[in-house]
Design an enzyme around this catalytic site. Structure first.
Site, PDB file in Angstrom:
ATOM      1  N   HIS A 229      39.362  45.956  32.368  1.00 15.88           N
ATOM      2  CA  HIS A 229      40.646  46.564  32.757  1.00 15.88           C
ATOM      3  C   HIS A 229      41.434  47.010  31.524  1.00 15.88           C
ATOM      4  O   HIS A 229      42.661  46.840  31.460  1.00 15.88           O
ATOM      5  CB  HIS A 229      41.475  45.575  33.583  1.00 15.88           C
ATOM      6  CG  HIS A 229      40.911  45.295  34.942  1.00 15.88           C
ATOM      7  ND1 HIS A 229      41.081  46.145  36.015  1.00 15.88           N
ATOM      8  CD2 HIS A 229      40.164  44.258  35.401  1.00 15.88           C
ATOM      9  CE1 HIS A 229      40.474  45.638  37.076  1.00 15.88           C
ATOM     10  NE2 HIS A 229      39.905  44.494  36.737  1.00 15.88           N
ATOM     11  N   ASP A 292      39.387  39.028  34.802  1.00 15.28           N
ATOM     12  CA  ASP A 292      38.694  39.362  36.048  1.00 15.28           C
ATOM     13  C   ASP A 292      37.869  40.643  35.907  1.00 15.28           C
ATOM     14  O   ASP A 292      38.158  41.498  35.080  1.00 15.28           O
ATOM     15  CB  ASP A 292      39.703  39.525  37.185  1.00 15.28           C
ATOM     16  CG  ASP A 292      40.689  40.658  36.924  1.00 15.28           C
ATOM     17  OD1 ASP A 292      41.151  40.780  35.766  1.00 15.28           O
ATOM     18  OD2 ASP A 292      40.988  41.427  37.860  1.00 15.28           O
ATOM     19  N   GLU A 293      36.861  40.755  36.731  1.00 12.04           N
ATOM     20  CA  GLU A 293      36.084  41.976  36.939  1.00 12.04           C
ATOM     21  C   GLU A 293      35.632  42.627  35.628  1.00 12.04           C
ATOM     22  O   GLU A 293      35.641  43.848  35.479  1.00 12.04           O
ATOM     23  CB  GLU A 293      36.891  42.978  37.770  1.00 12.04           C
ATOM     24  CG  GLU A 293      37.214  42.454  39.162  1.00 12.04           C
ATOM     25  CD  GLU A 293      38.086  43.389  39.975  1.00 12.04           C
ATOM     26  OE1 GLU A 293      37.865  43.488  41.201  1.00 12.04           O
ATOM     27  OE2 GLU A 293      38.999  44.020  39.403  1.00 12.04           O
ATOM     28  N   ALA A 294      35.187  41.797  34.688  1.00 12.18           N
ATOM     29  CA  ALA A 294      34.688  42.311  33.402  1.00 12.18           C
ATOM     30  C   ALA A 294      33.214  42.684  33.540  1.00 12.18           C
ATOM     31  O   ALA A 294      32.347  42.163  32.827  1.00 12.18           O
ATOM     32  CB  ALA A 294      34.908  41.277  32.312  1.00 12.18           C
TER      33      ALA A 294
END
Length: 483
Positions: A229, A292-294
């Site tokens: 992100h 998150d969401e790496a």
């Protein structure tokens, strides 16, 4: 009333009526709270309501027993007086939030209304179940101005929340000023989802948000999302990318494609500067490093990155907070892990691992607490990747038992995140927040024994007149028989 108080007893044949000659009394610690209460009631009643040191018709006192804790309070409504007693000003503020709900809804009006201003006699003793009760506002996908954030603070603080988590960086925008890396906001903050103009908070802007939140007894938790992100940062500084080539600014809504370069020293020099300046702007104990969401960060790199980034937060005297994925890596003592799973085994296992390593949990199950999930398939706003989240589903869960094999005392609270991919104005925010947020607030405040959907839906329905007076654009969920 929402949240449901710990104990409440009616006083038979007793009614308090606020009269034109009423006064509001306070002690040294509660004058600001008294001034704010008086200002609101002057607008709606037209009464003078002088504020005075000492006792008044309504008396606010912070000299209560220490056993009430920082946020607990006692409230008593007699025929001729109202008293709110707490051990600290914060507890008095919580009591005033209750008093506002005891008054007729038109007490929230911005212009003079007709009385009478009556409250049924009652005694209340109240204190929170959990220490952390939060709401998150994503200002990256769509930017919200200082005035809009302040309005959001006014609305959410009615329900005894005490944390405002601001998601300040993402692929679509960087929203907080960092003097040592000025292009983060100058360039990285220039756009938002859809390609329109973005925006950012100067240090003066952010200080005003922090001040206004504190006046409503909300502590700001700033989030700088890493290592994924991060497109807005990478677009601003090519030196942070793996190949030295800056990507274009991103204005769509996909996730998982960006990553900081874990093997570069410059990455940690950058984060050291960012966390230092963010910590300097934040009086609260927590700094959220995302995590998150790496999906574009190799897992071995991720496990290397998280402890190094966490160390830089601790270096600033702050406690680390992060999404539950960071639970897979070694974490500093006292880390707060934010669970956002959908009650899936993988997410639960990461939360369990984090707790086993000494972390504490804040629960934000996406299929219950994410305020940007659609209410039903036809909801014109929001997303549905975590499912459709009705008002009942949002309320009907127990934080103490949500994640198997996690001790109840490892859970320190709950938070309701609001992501803004589809929300570009405050009226849309209100539509997704209300009526679900009060339920999450009650899960964080009220005793487990008080949590009952049939009773709650009746109390929720009774909030509608108040929201109408306040001009809140709330969703009239069909499962509620609205007042």
């Amino acid at each position: 009333m929402i949240p449901q108080p710990t104990t409440q007893q009616a006083l038979a044949d007793t009614t308090f009526t606020l009269s034109p000659d009423a006064t509001i009394g306070h002690d040294d610690a509660t004058q600001t709270i008294a001034d704010r209460l008086a200002a609101q009631l002057r607008r709606s009643t037209g009464y003078d309501l002088p504020v005075q040191l000492g006792a008044g018709t309504i008396t606010l006192s912070s000299t209560g027993a220490d056993t009430l804790g920082a946020e607990g309070y006692e409230l008593r409504v007699d025929a001729d007086a109202v008293t709110i007693t707490a051990a600290a000003a914060e507890g008095v503020f919580r009591g005033v939030s209750t008093l506002r709900q005891l008054l007729p809804a038109k007490a929230e009006a911005g212009s003079t209304q007709d009385g009478p201003w009556e409250i049924a006699g009652t005694t209340i003793t109240d204190a929170p179940r959990y220490e952390y009760r939060g709401v998150m506002l994503d200002v990256t996908r769509h930017f919200f101005t200082v005035d809009q954030v302040k309005k959001f603070i006014e609305l959410v603080s009615q329900y005894k929340l005490n944390r405002l988590h601001l998601h300040l960086s993402d692929d679509q925008g960087w929203r907080i000023q960092v003097d040592s890396w000025p292009r983060l906001t100058e360039y990285g903050g220039s756009k938002q989802v859809g390609g329109g103009a973005g925006g950012h908070y100067t240090k003066a802007d952010f200080a005003e948000i922090v001040r206004y939140a504190a006046a409503h007894y909300l502590v700001v938790v700033p989030e700088i999302d890493t290592p994924g992100h991060t497109n807005a940062a990478l677009a601003s500084y090519a030196e942070l990318t793996a190949d030295g080539t800056a990507p274009e600014l991103y204005t769509e809504t996909e996730v998982g494609f960006s990553t900081l370069t874990v093997g570069k020293d410059r990455t940690y020099e950058f984060l050291d500067d960012v966390f230092r300046e963010v910590a300097e702007q934040t009086p609260g104990a927590l700094v959220h490093l995302g995590g998150d969401e790496a999906h574009s960060t190799p897992h071995s790199d991720y496990l290397t990155f998280v402890p190094k980034a966490a160390e830089l937060v601790v270096k600033q005297g702050k406690t680390v907070m992060g999404w539950h994925e960071i639970g897979d890596a070694p974490l500093p003592a006292g880390t707060v892990v934010q669970y956002w799973g959908t009650e899936d085994e993988k997410a639960q296992a990461l939360a369990q691992k984090a707790v086993a390593g000494g972390a504490r949990l804040v629960l934000s199950p996406a299929n219950r607490a994410y305020l940007d999930m659609k209410y039903h398939a036809e909801t014109p706003l929001g997303l549905d990747w975590a499912g459709l989240v009705s008002v009942e589903q949002s309320y009907s869960w127990n934080p103490a038992t949500l994640i198997p094999d996690v001790p109840a005392d490892a859970v320190i609270g709950v938070e309701a995140p609001l992501w803004t991919e589809t929300l570009d104005e405050l009226a849309k925010v209100e539509f997704m927040v209300f009526p679900r947020l009060p339920g999450i607030a009650e899960l964080g405040w009220s005793d487990e024994s008080a949590l009952d959907w049939p009773a709650y839906r009746e109390r929720l329905a009774a909030q509608a007149p108040r929201w109408e007076v306040l001009g809140i654009n709330f969703y009239r969920a069909p499962e509620i028989d609205w007042a």
